[in-house]
Design an enzyme around this catalytic site. Structure first.
Site, PDB file in Angstrom:
ATOM      1  N   GLU A 114       0.858  -1.185   0.000  1.00 51.19           N
ATOM      2  CA  GLU A 114       0.000   0.000   0.000  1.00 51.19           C
ATOM      3  C   GLU A 114       0.895   1.236   0.000  1.00 51.19           C
ATOM      4  O   GLU A 114       1.686   1.443   0.926  1.00 51.19           O
ATOM      5  CB  GLU A 114      -0.917   0.019   1.226  1.00 51.19           C
ATOM      6  CG  GLU A 114      -1.973  -1.072   1.176  1.00 51.19           C
ATOM      7  CD  GLU A 114      -2.961  -1.024   2.349  1.00 51.19           C
ATOM      8  OE1 GLU A 114      -3.892  -1.839   2.352  1.00 51.19           O
ATOM      9  OE2 GLU A 114      -2.796  -0.164   3.241  1.00 51.19           O
TER      10      GLU A 114
ATOM     11  N   GLU B 293      -5.475   8.959  10.148  1.00 56.15           N
ATOM     12  CA  GLU B 293      -4.154   8.470  10.556  1.00 56.15           C
ATOM     13  C   GLU B 293      -3.807   8.887  11.978  1.00 56.15           C
ATOM     14  O   GLU B 293      -4.167   9.966  12.421  1.00 56.15           O
ATOM     15  CB  GLU B 293      -3.067   9.013   9.618  1.00 56.15           C
ATOM     16  CG  GLU B 293      -3.382   8.998   8.156  1.00 56.15           C
ATOM     17  CD  GLU B 293      -3.657   7.603   7.594  1.00 56.15           C
ATOM     18  OE1 GLU B 293      -3.298   6.607   8.257  1.00 56.15           O
ATOM     19  OE2 GLU B 293      -4.249   7.504   6.510  1.00 56.15           O
TER      20      GLU B 293
END
Lengths: 409, 313, 409, 313
Positions: free
Chosen positions: D59, D70
């Site tokens: 990824e 995040e």
């Protein structure tokens, strides 16, 4: 102009004609509503000032103290304190009288900001006298006055606090009395000020009395209000004076101690009603903090707005008569109460106001089932002081201040 | 000139004709100094210098912590005197210590007059006990202990010290009853200030109560030396023209020329404070000897007295 | 959840169930008044918040601009800004939903203080995320939150401003979504927030519409409100949307310039409606300040509360449709308007609010005979900024600041 | 496994079977790194190290300025990459420069996908014009000028660069229609994240749209290495047990032991990001050579891959 043995007009002769003129105008416009003064006053108080202010049930304090506690929210008045009721009334009256300039003194800056706001609102030039020391302690309030277009005159004499600012304003007035109105900030000074300021502030208790009956169907057992000069106190009590079953508590600043230091000329409190003696100050015979010669003492309170060596003559008389109970709460208890109201009710009170809540806590079992407390002002102005003073003490319920070790900046 | 009903009994040394007499001859020069500024001894010398310089009456300021009628100059003097420890009892001692031959007037604020002798716990050190002892009046003592203030004790002590009268700037006619009564009892004069704003009934009320002389305020505002003489001086003098007491004009007189103009305008005397206090303040600032300062004060007094005299010529 | 091409729910999957739950609760309690939610909400808004706020005729501005100018006084709401309408609504809704913790982000601190106050009032634990830079710029507001018992979490990522605080709050929510409600502070974010916040703020225009008719017998020609995220704007407009003859002006911050510096990633303004492009930020498709890649720009305004790179999707749609006119006023004009309202009317406005008055001045001849301007908040919080920014410029009507060369302390 | 209607037409190099194939054998190791962290060249070396270490799918994070999903670790990587000048066009160049033999997935936020190719004034310097030139589509250009954004241009360019699919953390199923359509058009997979809170209808909706693999979020919160493996992992896996796509578990996997437990719990693969980004961050902090850091990343990859393998044993 007399309240029992108190009151009167102890001022220089040059001011007497102005007091007579003011007495006449007060009678005609305020008491007899000439030219629709009262309609204009109340319309402006409502629209500009934000009246009526709410009477709010304090849910969490009511539970904590097992007493129905209602708050009269003067902190929501424009400017953040009850002071505007009086300032707007007097500036408007000055306009009706054809005066073209406003002067006022201020200690903590609350009366000065209220007067500056009222003067700006009504288009009157305005000069505010403020002790240099107070200017340095209350810079945001000074700035608010200047932003509102007022001239701020630093007073450098003496300790540079309220007492000196009052004297200085009287001096200005003595020179300009013909076209200038002096907006006294509390129920102090020569007649007709104590009556007139009380009348302008009475809107607090007139509203509160109606509101508490509407919300609870009855009158309160007690009304609590903090007392410095006494304008919040008299305003909060006035409509209840005739209700004999309503106990009235004037809560003064106990400061750090009720004792006095005659040598230094300092009383580390402002508990004039409880500890003061009769005398003459700033135009009225009333209770004072003074030494045995009659020299005025420097008072003290963590709350700048209560920090005054005198008290309104009418309040002194009501305390003597027993109609009003004089009480006091020290700096520590006031700070504790400040934090309590802030965390429990989401209302950050002025440190002045916090004294009334300190007393509520101390006497929660004796005040009856239904208590009205006036939140005389908001505490934004006191943040700096609260940080400093809280750090110095052990206040159990205070939040962690570590983020603020450098103060507010 | 004292009021007809003044008695001057009760064993006082005050002379209730003294003030009227001081205005009887040439135009009177009435200087003011704050007692104890900058210290007891210097202050004695300065007041005596005034007398040497030609003072006809001297106004002695007993300093009060909130002098609302004073401008910055006299306020400064009051602060210095208080810091040097001046108290009412020391003030009376000062009056008794003075070696002058002119009538003396006490100028102070009402709270000091009202409180005197009220408290039963004076501090021996500064001689407050003297009065209690001297008074020896069981009733008065009881009254004081009970917290009943009033001017009687102060006036009695003032009379004993040899003062001739009072000027009380924060005591208008409306509040002056008790003090007037005590002055009558002890044979002292009570001087009132007529302001430029005083008119109509107020004039009548004061005329009825005044004795000694009337203090005509030359302009609005607080005390303080100015270089101009207000137009309003003449107006004010006209308002009291037919009063039976002498008319002394004060507020803002700073030099002989002004003194001359004021007297020429019809005043019976001139009152000068700030211009003299300025000399004291300058001396403090420069650290000058009290003798030197006293000489300057005497010279200024001569100038003012001479100016006043010229005004009558 | 859609307003034309704008709106939607662009959030991590973990949050979607919470949004569905919130949408359900919003529908039942707020739209359908289940369990008497609306009665309690309005009772608390009145008693705790101080509603209704007045609609005041601005006498001197009306004369100056030869237009009837009325002020909707949200500055008098508890806390000093319109923010409490929404914060109280959401915290109360969270209580009805059985949540036991409140989180919120704040930039200038106004939403944070409102949320902290509402949470204290309702007894809910509360954490406020705030950029470290904003914390240093707005210490008094930080202290107010802490005093109200809120935990203040400094956000150190990025520039440490509102954008980063929002992201950080979303992160907290992603971890705690099951028992925590995120009180978004404006009409931004994923559905149902834009609709819900607008609904809570609509009390402003519902009151104002009734008040202006009562006072003048007619509807206004124009309503002006400053626009950052848009909660004040949507709240001020909502009740007038259906009145086709009432022009609605959303006044954004023109900052120092409407140009952008793509290289630096900075747009020295917050004029999202006027200059932004369509994109997706913080959960919604709306207009944004972004570079050509889609990276969000740092916005700027002298007013921290307008300093946001996005805008409410519904407001973006109304601007596209032409129902709302997007306008903007630069920093200089906003400061000038700040001083004007302060000196002429005795009301010190928030710098956000001042933008609306800057536009009023610029377009006084085109806005019609009767204009309502929302005073979204008071300016106490901005004193420091105003001193600094006024000193930098030539503001003709500003008072002399020389007393303040050292700032507020 | 791609959706049945995926076509893979339009001249793309993407292989829409690649992701499914990567999960076909042993449990898959799916590492994440932010592209351009801390700079273009180092980042190339780190991604290639992942491949050498046994990655089955990688990824690649295209950094967005507001990475709301995040945690602090990956956010730090994104800030470093943005500061080093990473842009969408450079990202595609990076993909094309990579010398690896595993399928690559682009992980980014929707605004970058939505904006791509919308603006007609790219800055030549960073090669944005390349795409405009490559696209050569007059209509698309007009649309872009008119301000019509949308995912098609981005997906087309991704396919051209050789990417196999997308993970878009701020794009739930409800908003994914246009991107799903573009992915279908260009033969790319669209991976969805199933959260611990995802239940009922939401699961059905995602199951209908997902292709490639499903990203099973092991716990609530944001990305970040943890030492515990949430109980909720098994619950989450159970909810997607009968889905036809492989199940990769991510969020909080930091070492081989955790990888082992996750696979033992039934995962078809493990997704690891923060534990790898930590190594990059440490290298930046210590000023280590990119080679040294690449070796560490490779070693960590081996550890994780081995752990995953053990989980299946």
């Amino acid at each position: 102009g007399r309240f029992g043995r108190y009151g009167g007009q102890y001022v220089p002769e040059a001011l007497m004609p102005a007091l007579e003129e003011l007495e006449d105008a007060y009678g005609r416009y305020v008491l007899e509503n000439e030219d629709g003064f009262l309609e204009e006053f109340h319309r402006r108080l409502d629209d500009f000032g934000g009246r009526p202010t709410p009477l709010q049930r304090a849910d969490r304090l009511s539970e904590r103290y097992d007493t129905e506690v209602y708050l009269k929210r003067e902190d929501l008045l424009h400017g953040g304190a009850h002071k505007l009721n009086n300032a707007l009334g007097q500036v408007l009256l000055a306009k009706y009288m054809g005066k073209d300039r406003i002067i006022a003194e201020t200690g903590a800056g609350q009366h000065g900001t209220a007067t500056a706001m009222a003067a700006a609102h009504l288009g009157m030039p305005c000069t505010i006298y403020m002790g240099e020391r107070d200017i340095n302690r209350q810079r945001p309030n000074v700035f608010r006055m200047k932003i509102n277009g007022a001239e701020v005159q630093p007073v450098t004499t003496g300790r540079g606090t309220l007492k000196e600012a009052i004297s200085e304003t009287m001096r200005d007035w003595a020179a300009t009395v013909e076209d200038t109105h002096y907006v006294i900030g509390s129920v102090v000074g020569p007649h007709p000020f104590p009556s007139m300021v009380r009348e302008f502030q009475a809107v607090i208790s007139r509203e509160a009395r109606a509101q508490v009956q509407e919300k609870t169907g009855r009158l309160p057992d007690a009304v609590l209000a903090c007392a410095g000069g006494g304008s919040n106190t008299m305003g909060s009590f006035e409509a209840f004076i005739g209700d004999d079953d309503v106990d009235l508590y004037a809560v003064e600043a106990g400061g750090s101690s009720l004792s006095v230091d005659e040598e230094a000329g300092v009383a580390p409190n402002s508990a004039t009603l409880s500890t003061g003696g009769e005398g003459v100050l700033h135009g009225a015979r009333t209770k004072l903090l003074q030494d045995h010669h009659g020299q005025i003492m420097e008072s003290h309170s963590v709350s700048a707005g209560l920090d005054y060596a005198g008290v309104g003559p009418e309040l002194a008389a009501l305390a003597d008569e027993g109609r009003v109970t004089a009480a006091n709460v020290d700096d520590d208890a006031a700070l504790e109460a400040f934090h309590r109201l802030s965390t429990d009710e989401g209302i950050i009170p002025a440190l002045e106001t916090a004294h009334a809540f300190g007393y509520l806590k101390q006497r929660q079992d004796e005040l009856g089932d239904l208590v009205v407390v006036t939140v005389s002002g908001r505490g934004d102005k006191d943040l700096e002081t609260v940080i400093e003073e809280t750090e110095k003490r052990e206040i159990g319920n205070a939040p962690d201040m570590s983020l603020f070790s450098g103060g507010l900046r | 000139m004292s009021r007809p009903d003044a008695t001057g009994a009760v064993g006082t040394v005050a002379n209730d004709e003294a003030l009227a007499a001081a205005f009887a001859g040439e135009p009177a020069f009435v200087p003011y100094l704050a007692v104890g500024d900058p210290d007891y001894e210097s202050s004695l010398a300065y007041v005596e210098a005034l007398a040497r310089g030609g003072a006809d009456v001297i106004e002695l300021g007993l300093p009060f912590s909130e002098p609302i009628a004073e401008g910055p100059t006299i306020q400064g003097a009051i602060v210095r005197a208080l810091e040097a420890g001046m108290t009412p009892e020391r003030f009376f001692a000062f009056v008794e210590d003075l070696d002058v031959d002119v009538p003396l007037v006490c100028m102070t604020y009402y709270n000091l007059i009202y409180q005197y002798g009220r408290h039963s716990a004076p501090d021996g050190e500064d001689g407050d006990t003297e009065y209690e002892a001297a008074a020896g009046d069981e009733d008065a003592e009881y009254e004081a202990a009970a917290g009943e203030g009033g001017p009687r004790a102060f006036v009695e002590r003032a009379a004993e010290a040899g003062l001739s009268g009072f000027v009380v700037p924060d005591l208008p006619a409306e509040e002056a009853g008790p003090l007037r009564e005590a002055c009558d009892e002890f044979g002292l004069d009570l001087i009132f200030i007529v302001a430029p704003t005083t008119r109509g009934e107020r004039l009548d009320r004061m005329r009825e109560l005044v004795s000694g002389y009337v203090y005509v305020q030359a302009r609005l505002g607080t005390t303080g030396a100015r270089t101009d003489v207000s137009d309003r001086t003449e107006e004010s003098l006209a308002r009291v023209a037919d009063w039976e007491v002498p008319k002394a004009v004060g507020f803002g007189i700073a030099d002989g020329e002004q003194a001359e103009r004021i007297v020429a305008a019809g005043a019976d005397g001139i009152i000068v404070g700030s211009a003299l206090v300025d000399i004291v303040a300058e001396g403090v600032e420069n650290g000058d000897d009290a003798d030197v300062v006293a000489d300057r004060i005497e010279a200024k007094a001569r100038e003012l007295k001479a100016g006043a005299r010229r005004g009558r010529e």
